[in-house]
Each structure stands twice: as structure tokens, then as C-alpha cells.
Design an enzyme around this catalytic site. Structure first.
Site, mmCIF file in Angstrom:
data_model
loop_
_atom_site.group_PDB
_atom_site.id
_atom_site.type_symbol
_atom_site.label_atom_id
_atom_site.label_comp_id
_atom_site.label_asym_id
_atom_site.label_seq_id
_atom_site.Cartn_x
_atom_site.Cartn_y
_atom_site.Cartn_z
ATOM 1 N N ASP A 161 -6.934 0.647 -26.355
ATOM 2 C CA ASP A 161 -7.497 0.425 -25.025
ATOM 3 C C ASP A 161 -7.704 1.748 -24.322
ATOM 4 O OD1 ASP A 161 -8.041 -2.203 -24.668
ATOM 5 O OD2 ASP A 161 -6.064 -2.732 -23.872
ATOM 6 N N PRO B 168 0.824 -1.225 0.000
ATOM 7 C CA PRO B 168 0.000 0.000 0.000
ATOM 8 C C PRO B 168 0.857 1.274 0.000
ATOM 9 C CG PRO B 168 -0.719 -1.509 1.734
ATOM 10 C CD PRO B 168 0.556 -2.057 1.179
ATOM 11 N N GLU C 47 1.338 -8.099 8.334
ATOM 12 C CA GLU C 47 1.511 -6.641 8.369
ATOM 13 C C GLU C 47 2.475 -6.151 7.291
ATOM 14 O OE1 GLU C 47 -0.486 -4.702 10.323
ATOM 15 O OE2 GLU C 47 -1.366 -6.671 10.710
ATOM 16 N N ARG D 210 -0.222 -7.800 -21.329
ATOM 17 C CA ARG D 210 -0.969 -7.300 -22.501
ATOM 18 C C ARG D 210 -0.100 -6.506 -23.464
ATOM 19 N NH1 ARG D 210 -6.314 -7.467 -22.413
ATOM 20 N NH2 ARG D 210 -6.508 -5.550 -23.624
HETATM 21 C C1 JD8 Z 1 0.712 -6.134 0.232
HETATM 22 C C2 JD8 Z 1 0.174 -7.307 3.611
HETATM 23 C C3 JD8 Z 1 -1.975 -6.314 4.285
HETATM 24 C C4 JD8 Z 1 -1.162 -4.010 4.695
HETATM 25 C C5 JD8 Z 1 -2.178 -4.136 7.377
HETATM 26 C C6 JD8 Z 1 -3.823 -5.593 6.336
HETATM 27 C C7 JD8 Z 1 -0.968 -3.347 -2.893
HETATM 28 N N1 JD8 Z 1 -3.274 -1.505 -3.102
HETATM 29 C C8 JD8 Z 1 -3.035 -2.325 -2.066
HETATM 30 N N2 JD8 Z 1 -3.803 -2.428 -0.994
HETATM 31 N N3 JD8 Z 1 -3.290 -3.311 -0.138
HETATM 32 C C9 JD8 Z 1 -2.161 -3.828 -0.670
HETATM 33 C C10 JD8 Z 1 -1.325 -4.792 0.070
HETATM 34 C C11 JD8 Z 1 -1.688 -5.181 1.371
HETATM 35 C C12 JD8 Z 1 -0.839 -6.027 2.083
HETATM 36 C C13 JD8 Z 1 0.353 -6.499 1.532
HETATM 37 C C14 JD8 Z 1 -0.138 -5.288 -0.489
HETATM 38 C C15 JD8 Z 1 0.975 -7.303 2.505
HETATM 39 N N4 JD8 Z 1 -0.914 -6.536 3.359
HETATM 40 C C16 JD8 Z 1 -1.562 -5.300 5.332
HETATM 41 C C17 JD8 Z 1 -0.763 -2.949 5.740
HETATM 42 C C18 JD8 Z 1 -1.774 -2.807 6.833
HETATM 43 N N5 JD8 Z 1 -2.558 -5.040 6.328
HETATM 44 C C19 JD8 Z 1 -1.977 -3.208 -1.902
HETATM 45 N N6 JD8 Z 1 -0.156 -3.453 -3.693
#
Ligand code: JD8
Length: 260
Positions: free
Chosen positions: A171, A92, A119, A156
Site C-alpha cells: 500500500d 483536532p 465544542e 487493514r
Molecule cells: C472531535 C467536536 C467539533 C471541534 C468546535 C466544531 C478529529 N481532524 C479533526 N477535525 N475535527 C475533528 C473533531 C471535531 C470535533 C470533535 C473531532 C468533537 N468537534 C468542534 C472544536 C471546535 N467544533 C477532528 N479527530
């Protein structure tokens, strides 16, 4: 081009890549996908990939050593040619993954995708990562779905993966506009008719109608895209017309008339 995916849920990746455009591209040898089960790079009896966070707090953190070992194995298999390889971490905190990024990665020989869970990964893993990418501002439970999104969008752009190269260039996001409406047979379903122009056989008028619909939808739903879209003369003229219509509707509402 080859994709390497490091994950604790290999079956999830396997299933998602089996079908559709990407599945066919793999079958035809246009792209190669290697799925690496992170647990195969552990050494303890329980095949542990996570541990408690230093400093305390809830949740678990992905251990660094299995990830380092997986990356070493991938690099060794690719002959240690790091130049043509991009190691991506889906997180994220990453930079937003865009169509332009998809096109850029498609020029790489090898894209490695690291999928976190819990996490996230131990911060020291980032020393082996070229780029961190996020697929959007919502919370997923792990990196696998994000990695699948990246693979789909990148694949793609690999020549031959999409039957018609023209359709990749056209696209909606490649052009910077939303797509126009699509219809197929029958011409009438219930009371809903296909727009007359599409049945006319007049290809000049059909082109123009589609352009107008693309612009109208973009103006209505994603006006932000119009800031960066490259428009030809006709599109600029159509957009000016649509904005006039929109201004007219706003004026009507302000004058307390019906929406007619
Ligand atoms: C990797 C663990 C979950 C994230 C606690 C729940 C991308 N756009 C996106 N949204 N979420 C992700 C993503 C979430 C992930 C992981 C990607 C590894 N989590 C964790 C931090 C808070 N949780 C993503 N690309």
C-alpha cells in the site's frame, strides 16, 4: 481485535461499518465492533449528554459522567484488562494519525474510540484517555468520522482482513510513496490508450514503469514524502533521473520557452 466506539450517533457508525472490507471482516469474525450509545449511560429523564461551558461562551460541552460510565462498562466487559486496551479520543488537538499509528494500534487487543460532539468533551475526560488523535487539519462537526477513519486504517493491518497480505505491505503509504496509475479494460476508450508497456507482458519493464510513475507522482505532488521514504538502488537512480528532468523543465520556463 475489538473496537469499542462511544458516540451519540450510533446509526452513523453502524451504517459506515456495514459494507466493504471492514464489514466483511466483522462478518467473518476477524474483528469485533461494539457501538455504545452514550445516551444509555445517562440517568436523567432527558438523557442529557451536554451542558453549558463553565466561564461562559457559545456552544455546549460533553458532560463527563456519561463518558466515565461508558468507559467503566467497556472495561468491565473486557475483564478489566487495561494493558491490552488503548482509549483514544478523536480531537483536532490530537497528535496526527498516521499509517505508522494505524499499524501500532493494530497490535492492541482492544481499541476504544471516544467520539465528541459540540465544542468537545469536558477536560477531565482526558484523565481516562491514553492518546488523543486528529485525522487532519480541517474542522469536522464531531469525532465520529475521525473514529471511522481510524478503524478502517487499523483493521487493514489485522491478519486476513485484506485478502492479500502482500497488498497491505505494498500500500502506497506503507511504502512511503504515492501509488502508480491503474488501468483496466478496454485498452482504448475514446482517444485514451492504456500505456503500451502494461500490454507488453514484460514484467521487468512493468515493475520499472510503476516504480517510476510512483516516484514521479510523489516528486510532483508530495515531495515531503521523499524525505522519509526508503528507496532501493533502482528507485534512487530513477528519482535522480526524474529530478534532472524536473530541473530541465524549470530551466526551460526560466528561459521563457513554451512548456514543451
Ligand atoms: C472531535 C467536536 C467539533 C471541534 C468546535 C466544531 C478529529 N481532524 C479533526 N477535525 N475535527 C475533528 C473533531 C471535531 C470535533 C470533535 C473531532 C468533537 N468537534 C468542534 C472544536 C471546535 N467544533 C477532528 N479527530
Amino acid at each position: 481485535m475489538t473496537f469499542d466506539i462511544v458516540t451519540i450517533f450510533p446509526a452513523m457508525i453502524e451504517a459506515a461499518l456495514a459494507d466493504g472490507v471492514v464489514g466483511r471482516a466483522i462478518e467473518r469474525g476477524l474483528i469485533d465492533v461494539a457501538i455504545h450509545d452514550l445516551r444509555n449511560f445517562t440517568v436523567d429523564r432527558h438523557r442529557t449528554v451536554d451542558d453549558v461551558p463553565y466561564g461562559g461562551g457559545p456552544g455546549m460541552v460533553m458532560k463527563p459522567e456519561p463518558i466515565f460510565k461508558a468507559l467503566d462498562a467497556i472495561e468491565a466487559r473486557r475483564g478489566g484488562r487495561r494493558e491490552q486496551m488503548s482509549v483514544l479520543l478523536t480531537t483536532p488537538q490530537g497528535t496526527p494519525f498516521t499509517q505508522a499509528a494505524a499499524e501500532r494500534y493494530s497490535a492492541r487487543q482492544n481499541v476504544v474510540l471516544l467520539c465528541g460532539r459540540y465544542e468537545g468533551v469536558d477536560e477531565r475526560v482526558r484523565s481516562r484517555v491514553d492518546e488523543e488523535v486528529s485525522i487532519g487539519d480541517y474542522v469536522l462537526s464531531g469525532g465520529e468520522l475521525a473514529a471511522l477513519v481510524v478503524i478502517d486504517a487499523v483493521a487493514r493491518y489485522v491478519p486476513g482482513v485484506v485478502g492479500d497480505d502482500q497488498s497491505v505491505a505494498e500500500d502506497s503509504f506503507s511504502r512511503g510513496l504515492l501509488d502508480f496509475p491503474h488501468y483496466t479494460r478496454p485498452a482504448v476508450v475514446g482517444s485514451a490508450r492504456v500505456p503500451e508497456v502494461l500490454l507488453s507482458g514484460n514484467h521487468v519493464e512493468i515493475r520499472r514503469w510503476r516504480k517510476r510513475e510512483s516516484l514521479a507522482r510523489t516528486l510532483e505532488r508530495r515531495p515531503d514524502l521523499l524525505e522519509t521514504a526508503t528507496l532501493d538502488d533502482e528507485e534512487r537512480r530513477l528519482l535522480a533521473e526524474l529530478k534532472e528532468l524536473q530541473n530541465g523543465r524549470i530551466a526551460e520556463l526560466q528561459n521563457g520557452k513554451t512548456g514543451k
